[in-house]
Design a protein around this motif. Structure first.
Motif, mmCIF file in Angstrom:
data_model
loop_
_atom_site.group_PDB
_atom_site.id
_atom_site.type_symbol
_atom_site.label_atom_id
_atom_site.label_comp_id
_atom_site.label_asym_id
_atom_site.label_seq_id
_atom_site.Cartn_x
_atom_site.Cartn_y
_atom_site.Cartn_z
ATOM 1 N N GLY A 54 0.791 -1.222 0.000
ATOM 2 C CA GLY A 54 0.000 0.000 0.000
ATOM 3 C C GLY A 54 0.823 1.272 0.000
ATOM 4 O O GLY A 54 0.487 2.242 -0.692
ATOM 5 N N LEU A 55 1.912 1.311 0.769
ATOM 6 C CA LEU A 55 2.733 2.520 0.822
ATOM 7 C C LEU A 55 3.376 2.805 -0.530
ATOM 8 O O LEU A 55 3.438 3.960 -0.968
ATOM 9 C CB LEU A 55 3.809 2.373 1.903
ATOM 10 N N PHE A 81 0.750 4.210 -2.795
ATOM 11 C CA PHE A 81 0.383 5.570 -2.390
ATOM 12 C C PHE A 81 1.425 6.572 -2.876
ATOM 13 O O PHE A 81 1.081 7.630 -3.438
ATOM 14 C CB PHE A 81 0.242 5.626 -0.870
ATOM 15 N N CYS A 82 2.704 6.261 -2.678
ATOM 16 C CA CYS A 82 3.773 7.162 -3.134
ATOM 17 C C CYS A 82 3.781 7.286 -4.657
ATOM 18 O O CYS A 82 3.959 8.390 -5.204
ATOM 19 C CB CYS A 82 5.122 6.671 -2.635
ATOM 20 N N ILE A 107 0.947 9.599 -5.655
ATOM 21 C CA ILE A 107 1.253 11.010 -5.411
ATOM 22 C C ILE A 107 2.128 11.559 -6.537
ATOM 23 O O ILE A 107 1.858 12.623 -7.104
ATOM 24 C CB ILE A 107 1.948 11.183 -4.052
ATOM 25 N N SER A 165 -5.144 6.604 -11.242
ATOM 26 C CA SER A 165 -6.367 5.863 -10.911
ATOM 27 C C SER A 165 -7.232 5.559 -12.131
ATOM 28 O O SER A 165 -7.751 4.437 -12.263
ATOM 29 C CB SER A 165 -7.187 6.630 -9.864
ATOM 30 N N ILE A 192 -6.425 3.081 -2.797
ATOM 31 C CA ILE A 192 -5.161 3.697 -2.386
ATOM 32 C C ILE A 192 -4.683 4.713 -3.415
ATOM 33 O O ILE A 192 -4.256 5.824 -3.075
ATOM 34 C CB ILE A 192 -4.093 2.613 -2.171
ATOM 35 N N VAL A 193 -4.761 4.351 -4.684
ATOM 36 C CA VAL A 193 -4.250 5.223 -5.737
ATOM 37 C C VAL A 193 -5.102 6.484 -5.871
ATOM 38 O O VAL A 193 -4.576 7.578 -6.107
ATOM 39 C CB VAL A 193 -4.172 4.450 -7.072
ATOM 40 N N LEU A 203 -6.614 8.065 -3.439
ATOM 41 C CA LEU A 203 -6.197 8.945 -2.348
ATOM 42 C C LEU A 203 -4.828 9.572 -2.634
ATOM 43 O O LEU A 203 -4.620 10.772 -2.403
ATOM 44 C CB LEU A 203 -6.155 8.170 -1.033
ATOM 45 N N GLY A 204 -3.904 8.773 -3.139
ATOM 46 C CA GLY A 204 -2.593 9.307 -3.483
ATOM 47 C C GLY A 204 -2.662 10.337 -4.593
ATOM 48 O O GLY A 204 -1.961 11.364 -4.550
#
Length: 271
Positions: A156-157, A160-161, A164, A205, A243-244, A246-247
């Protein structure tokens, strides 16, 4: 004589005005234009997949060429006019200047995300029906599965990065198109940031809506036999999208819209 392009302060003002227009757009118009954007990004993803289906190309060449081809998606969005969730994260600038409300912005984001999703699935159905997966002796179909698996396997991290970084670049591309005065200006502004995010494997996304469901369909008819596709299922797909998404919001609304508002919009709004 007019300058060739808008200066950054003028881009900020234009971005806020566009945000006001988007927030006030009727729901039906918003959804229809969002469906088109999903299809447009699907066109870019389709071309990227074709390039990845050629195993003879060197790694870096394949990634950069694929990124160049993918940029057609944003070109279509910008020039033809469509509502793309990731680009619409720039509406946060209008929110910070109190020109739109939280409700207006979130309503737009929700409608556009859903419309993008519908348009992406429509493109998946059309591409699947076209038997594109069979091209290059099935190499394109194998690439469809491989790309999709690469989306659902990272932690997930990492996702997410990557998300972003992706929308930081996408929103900068959109920001630069606001500066342009001609179609050629806008097309050129799209290319390099999109090549950068695609070549580096960052996470978008809306593109992922196409990539992952396309890979799931290709997996279902036997492509990708040399890839462990056990993680490619609906749980993995929607986990990635959550997740993507939100990132992408952080990359676009915070790293671009907020920072440019602090630089150029805050003074005008009296903050």
């Amino acid at each position: 004589m007019r300058p060739d392009a808008l200066a950054p302060a003028a881009i900020q003002a234009k971005a806020e005005g566009i945000g006001v227009t988007k927030a006030a757009m009727p729901a039906l118009n918003t959804v229809v234009l969002a469906v088109l954007a999903g299809m447009f990004i699907g066109c870019g993803a389709m071309l990227f997949t074709l390039v990845q289906g050629d195993a003879e190309l060197p790694f870096a060449v394949k990634r950069i060429l694929g990124g160049f081809c993918f940029s057609v998606g944003l070109m279509l969005v910008v020039v033809c006019g469509a509502e793309l969730f990731t680009g619409n994260n720039l509406m946060a600038g209008a929110l910070l200047s109190k020109k739109i409300t939280w409700g207006g912005m979130l309503r737009n984001w929700a409608l556009v995300w859903l419309g993008n999703f519908a348009g992406s699935l429509l493109m998946v159905a059309l591409v699947f029906g076209s038997a594109m997966a069979a091209m290059n002796g099935g190499g394109v179909g194998d690439a469809m599965v491989s790309i999709a698996v690469s989306k659902v396997t990272p932690d997930g991290l990492t996702l997410f990065c990557k998300a972003i970084l992706c929308n930081f670049l996408v929103c900068l591309a959109v920001w630069m198109t606001f500066a342009g005065r001609t179609v050629a200006d806008k097309l050129l502004a799209c290319v390099m940031p999109i090549i950068a995010f695609v070549a580096c494997g960052f996470e978008h996304s809306v593109a992922n809506m196409f990539f992952m469901f396309m890979g799931l369909c290709a997996k279902g008819v036997g492509f990708g036999g040399g890839v462990d596709a056990s993680a490619l299922d609906l749980a993995g797909i929607f986990g990635n999208l959550g997740i993507v998404t939100l990132g992408n919001i952080v990359g676009g609304a915070v790293l671009v819209a907020l920072l440019y508002w602090l630089a150029y919009g805050r003074v005008k709004s009296g903050k």
